[in-house]
Design a protein around this motif. Structure first.
Motif, mmCIF file in Angstrom:
data_model
loop_
_atom_site.group_PDB
_atom_site.id
_atom_site.type_symbol
_atom_site.label_atom_id
_atom_site.label_comp_id
_atom_site.label_asym_id
_atom_site.label_seq_id
_atom_site.Cartn_x
_atom_site.Cartn_y
_atom_site.Cartn_z
ATOM 1 N N MET A 1 -6.836 12.211 1.228
ATOM 2 C CA MET A 1 -6.807 12.684 2.605
ATOM 3 C C MET A 1 -5.385 12.958 3.065
ATOM 4 S SD MET A 1 -6.114 11.861 6.003
ATOM 5 C CE MET A 1 -5.785 10.110 5.809
ATOM 6 N N LEU A 2 -4.461 12.060 2.739
ATOM 7 C CA LEU A 2 -3.080 12.214 3.189
ATOM 8 C C LEU A 2 -2.399 13.400 2.527
ATOM 9 C CD1 LEU A 2 -0.739 11.005 4.861
ATOM 10 C CD2 LEU A 2 -0.152 9.624 2.867
ATOM 11 N N THR B 1 -3.873 16.128 0.790
ATOM 12 C CA THR B 1 -4.509 17.432 0.972
ATOM 13 C C THR B 1 -4.474 17.905 2.418
ATOM 14 O OG1 THR B 1 -6.683 16.362 1.199
ATOM 15 C CG2 THR B 1 -6.032 17.113 -0.993
ATOM 16 N N HIS B 2 -4.314 16.989 3.366
ATOM 17 C CA HIS B 2 -4.285 17.370 4.778
ATOM 18 C C HIS B 2 -2.938 17.056 5.424
ATOM 19 C CE1 HIS B 2 -8.611 17.082 3.912
ATOM 20 N NE2 HIS B 2 -8.751 17.997 4.847
ATOM 21 N N MET B 3 -1.888 16.970 4.622
ATOM 22 C CA MET B 3 -0.566 16.690 5.158
ATOM 23 C C MET B 3 -0.091 17.819 6.066
ATOM 24 S SD MET B 3 2.882 15.642 3.040
ATOM 25 C CE MET B 3 2.164 14.090 2.494
ATOM 26 N N GLN B 4 -0.370 19.056 5.686
ATOM 27 C CA GLN B 4 0.027 20.190 6.516
ATOM 28 C C GLN B 4 -0.742 20.197 7.828
ATOM 29 O OE1 GLN B 4 2.500 22.266 5.847
ATOM 30 N NE2 GLN B 4 2.210 23.466 7.717
ATOM 31 N N ASP B 5 -2.020 19.834 7.787
ATOM 32 C CA ASP B 5 -2.809 19.790 9.017
ATOM 33 C C ASP B 5 -2.318 18.689 9.946
ATOM 34 O OD1 ASP B 5 -5.318 20.711 10.498
ATOM 35 O OD2 ASP B 5 -5.699 18.565 10.312
ATOM 36 N N LEU B 6 -1.897 17.563 9.392
ATOM 37 C CA LEU B 6 -1.334 16.491 10.219
ATOM 38 C C LEU B 6 -0.079 16.963 10.942
ATOM 39 C CD1 LEU B 6 -1.815 13.515 7.729
ATOM 40 C CD2 LEU B 6 -2.858 13.661 9.989
ATOM 41 N N GLN B 7 0.765 17.725 10.246
ATOM 42 C CA GLN B 7 1.965 18.252 10.880
ATOM 43 C C GLN B 7 1.620 19.280 11.952
ATOM 44 O OE1 GLN B 7 4.096 19.687 7.416
ATOM 45 N NE2 GLN B 7 5.262 17.796 7.238
ATOM 46 N N GLU B 8 0.609 20.115 11.693
ATOM 47 C CA GLU B 8 0.231 21.122 12.684
ATOM 48 C C GLU B 8 -0.366 20.481 13.933
ATOM 49 O OE1 GLU B 8 -2.364 23.803 10.712
ATOM 50 O OE2 GLU B 8 -0.776 24.727 9.485
ATOM 51 N N VAL B 9 -1.185 19.456 13.772
ATOM 52 C CA VAL B 9 -1.750 18.765 14.934
ATOM 53 C C VAL B 9 -0.647 18.092 15.737
ATOM 54 C CG1 VAL B 9 -3.270 16.882 15.656
ATOM 55 C CG2 VAL B 9 -4.003 18.437 13.861
ATOM 56 N N LEU C 1 0.822 -1.203 0.000
ATOM 57 C CA LEU C 1 0.000 0.000 0.000
ATOM 58 C C LEU C 1 0.862 1.260 0.000
ATOM 59 C CD1 LEU C 1 -2.852 1.248 0.214
ATOM 60 C CD2 LEU C 1 -2.519 1.267 2.684
ATOM 61 N N VAL C 2 1.936 1.283 0.791
ATOM 62 C CA VAL C 2 2.801 2.459 0.840
ATOM 63 C C VAL C 2 3.460 2.693 -0.510
ATOM 64 C CG1 VAL C 2 4.885 3.406 1.871
ATOM 65 C CG2 VAL C 2 3.186 2.303 3.319
ATOM 66 N N ASN C 3 3.941 1.626 -1.148
ATOM 67 C CA ASN C 3 4.529 1.776 -2.474
ATOM 68 C C ASN C 3 3.498 2.260 -3.491
ATOM 69 O OD1 ASN C 3 7.041 0.929 -1.565
ATOM 70 N ND2 ASN C 3 6.664 -1.214 -2.059
ATOM 71 N N SER C 4 2.247 1.828 -3.323
ATOM 72 C CA SER C 4 1.192 2.266 -4.239
ATOM 73 C C SER C 4 0.835 3.731 -4.013
ATOM 74 C CB SER C 4 -0.059 1.392 -4.060
ATOM 75 O OG SER C 4 0.226 0.023 -4.257
ATOM 76 N N LEU C 5 0.889 4.180 -2.777
ATOM 77 C CA LEU C 5 0.530 5.561 -2.469
ATOM 78 C C LEU C 5 1.491 6.552 -3.095
ATOM 79 C CD1 LEU C 5 -0.555 5.397 1.297
ATOM 80 C CD2 LEU C 5 -1.999 6.026 -0.625
ATOM 81 N N PHE C 6 2.786 6.287 -2.990
ATOM 82 C CA PHE C 6 3.795 7.258 -3.406
ATOM 83 C C PHE C 6 4.501 6.858 -4.701
ATOM 84 C CE2 PHE C 6 3.384 7.587 1.211
ATOM 85 C CZ PHE C 6 3.093 8.936 1.333
ATOM 86 N N LEU C 7 4.036 5.795 -5.347
ATOM 87 C CA LEU C 7 4.589 5.368 -6.641
ATOM 88 C C LEU C 7 6.101 5.226 -6.586
ATOM 89 C CD1 LEU C 7 2.469 7.602 -9.052
ATOM 90 C CD2 LEU C 7 2.026 5.251 -8.342
#
Length: 390
Positions: A300-301, A303-311, A74-80
């Motif tokens: 989700m990952l 578009t909300h990567m910046q929000d994950l870092q802020e949280v 799944l991780v390899n599929s997410l980031f190609l």
């Protein structure tokens, strides 16, 4: 060239008029393209964008779950990309005595000029032994070590170039055949939900029908509410956001927990190439929203990567920092796994050299203080004896 009050003054004759006109033309080249009344501070977001793109971004993703649930795929599929080129799959006999390991892989990804330093933390061996009572303690220790390292770097001298290795997101993979979450899943989530952003993921969703996926999602959400587990929730949209973005956020919130399928194989279906899995009864497309939630999870990952870092910064790290400072204990140095010297980067060697230099300076300072205290005590002793003799 004349001298006036000690200054050189150059006077232009008619034959030098051309150079003066050229200078006047140069001064007229800068023209404000904006309308009158425009100051220009509305351009600040563009400056921040250029600076951020030049600096690059950092993100750390942790994947936790039982072996065989397709975490690496799944991780390899997410980031190609291929984050595990030399991955060793343990045999059944190795799993009997296998313990949980922390395997961090870092890769530099560039897309359209934007650089991302992605670190994926894998946890092989989680949930494999028969006695899994303490299997998530190394994971908690790793998360705390990253907080401790960041706190030490933030309190040190070189605060401008801090490498952020804190875990910003944790994909927790749930077995699709477990009829909900197992006691181990609940215990792990309750142990780390105040330290990291948890995103529950149902693995191998192609083994379930649509009705089974819907029922399993409801069961998992009920268990999360029952045991008081805090998972990552997407932020609410502002009132001035466009309708398409609001609809996207609504669909992403409704898809939790995400039922996903991972595949890196490209197959041809009706004249088009897609990533998916071929079965005797048909083809399962990974990037088809009707087949699984893979696209929703990736959206989700990203578009909300910046929000994950802020949280992570404003809630999880601040809670750890406040608790650490409230106890008043000395900050310990986090355990850092050493690699062979041949694989060490220049930055790691430089950091080790600086740490060794600081330790030597501290030892020299302590030795000097000790010598000064001994000398002062000797002087005081001489003064007392002199007073007695007088």
């Amino acid at each position: 060239m004349w001298k006036i009050f000690g200054l050189d003054v150059k006077c232009y004759s008619p034959e030098h008029s051309g150079s003066v006109e050229e200078k006047m033309a140069d001064s007229r080249q800068f023209v404000n393209p904006e309308q009158p009344g425009y100051v220009g501070f509305a351009n600040l977001p563009n400056q921040v964008h250029r600076k951020s793109v030049k600096k690059g971004f950092e993100f750390t993703l942790m994947v936790v779950g039982e072996s065989g649930l397709g975490k690496s795929t799944l991780v390899n599929s997410l980031f190609l990309t291929d984050l595990y080129p030399e991955r060793h799959i343990p045999t059944a006999s190795d799993k009997i005595k296998q313990t949980v390991k922390i395997d961090a892989s870092t890769v530099e990804i560039e897309e359209r000029g934007v650089k991302l330093r992605l670190t994926v933390v894998d946890t092989p061996g989680f949930g494999d032994p028969l006695n899994s009572e303490d299997c998530f303690k190394p994971i908690i220790q790793y998360i705390d070590d990253q907080f401790e390292r960041y706190l030490n770097d933030e309190s040190g001298l070189n605060r401008r170039h801090i490498v952020d290795n804190r875990v910003h997101c944790c994909f927790y993979f749930i077995n699709p055949s477990g009829h909900g979450m197992k006691p181990l899943d609940i215990a792990f989530m309750r142990a780390v939900h105040h330290k990291v952003n948890i995103v529950p993921v149902i693995a191998k969703a192609d083994t379930l029908t649509k009705q089974e996926v819907f029922s399993l999602k409801r069961k998992i959400l009920d268990q999360i509410d029952e045991y008081g587990i805090n998972i990552y929730t997407l932020p609410d949209c502002d009132s001035d956001e466009d309708e398409d973005y609001k609809e996207q956020c609504t669909q992403l919130k409704g898809a939790v927990p995400f039922a996903v399928i991972g595949a890196n194989t490209v197959i041809e279906v009706k004249g088009r190439k897609v990533r998916g899995r071929m079965y005797p009864w048909g083809v399962v497309e990974v990037e088809n929203p009707d087949h699984c939630d893979f696209i929703k999870l990736r959206t989700m990952l990203i578009t909300h990567m910046q929000d994950l870092q802020e949280v992570t910064q404003e809630i999880h790290y601040e809670n750890y920092r406040a608790e650490k400072l409230a106890t008043g204990g000395p900050m310990k140095k986090p355990s850092r796994p050493r690699r062979p010297d041949s694989q060490d980067t220049d930055k790691e060697r430089e950091l080790r050299d600086k740490d060794a230099e600081i330790q030597r300076m501290q030892q020299m300072l302590a030795k000097m203080q000790q010598e000064m205290s001994v000398k002062k005590a000797a002087q005081n002793g001489d003064g007392k004896s002199h007073d007695v003799q007088v």
